[in-house]
Design an enzyme around this catalytic site. Sequence first.
Site, PDB file in Angstrom:
ATOM      1  N   HIS A  52       0.846  -1.256   0.078  1.00 37.57           N
ATOM      2  CA  HIS A  52      -0.069   0.085  -0.085  1.00 37.57           C
ATOM      3  C   HIS A  52       0.887   1.308  -0.077  1.00 37.57           C
ATOM      4  O   HIS A  52       2.087   1.120   0.518  1.00 37.57           O
ATOM      5  CB  HIS A  52      -0.874  -0.112   1.312  1.00 37.57           C
ATOM      6  N   GLU A  54       1.078   3.971   1.891  1.00 42.52           N
ATOM      7  CA  GLU A  54       1.598   4.265   3.208  1.00 42.52           C
ATOM      8  C   GLU A  54       2.844   3.419   3.439  1.00 42.52           C
ATOM      9  O   GLU A  54       3.746   3.831   4.183  1.00 42.52           O
ATOM     10  CB  GLU A  54       0.509   4.291   4.173  1.00 42.52           C
ATOM     11  N   CYS A  85      -2.443  -0.124   7.333  1.00 45.65           N
ATOM     12  CA  CYS A  85      -1.520   1.052   7.239  1.00 45.65           C
ATOM     13  C   CYS A  85      -1.646   1.870   8.522  1.00 45.65           C
ATOM     14  O   CYS A  85      -0.641   2.299   8.891  1.00 45.65           O
ATOM     15  CB  CYS A  85      -2.031   1.921   6.037  1.00 45.65           C
TER      16      CYS A  85
END
Length: 155
Positions: A52, A54, A85
């Site tokens: 992801h 992040e 995240c």
Amino acid sequence: MNEILQQALERARKTMNENIGGPFGAAIINEKGEILAVASNSVLRDNDPTAHAEVNAIRAACKKIGSYDLSDCVLYTTAYPCPMCLAAIIWANIKKVYFGCRPQDAEAIGFRDDFIYRFIENKCCDKTIMEINELDREECLRLFDEYQKMNKTIY
């Protein structure tokens, strides 16, 4: 528009159009306002469900500064962080996050963070989502004990 979030958004749009990942971008700045990392979601390219934006930004920022501790940093992201995240942000000691889209916005286009939030809220007991069982705790506790006795870094 905020210039840091704009960079995250532009990175997300670029990699989204290249089919690298979804519409998610993130940027991390230090206490001086210097950009340490700008990253996007790369789940599709990397075949990695943890890639992801992040998490990718945290990895890049940590590598850049040579530390796992980003306590003086701020994270900007195009969407409210998913549970994974959020945990990564907390583990990195980031205390301030700015986000664009809300969880409902991601859900409206098909992303499924909400069922993970419900799983956690239900004390991780929904076996239709995942079964979690304790196994060989005593042996694993010995490993923990060894780590503690070696005075290793706690992070």
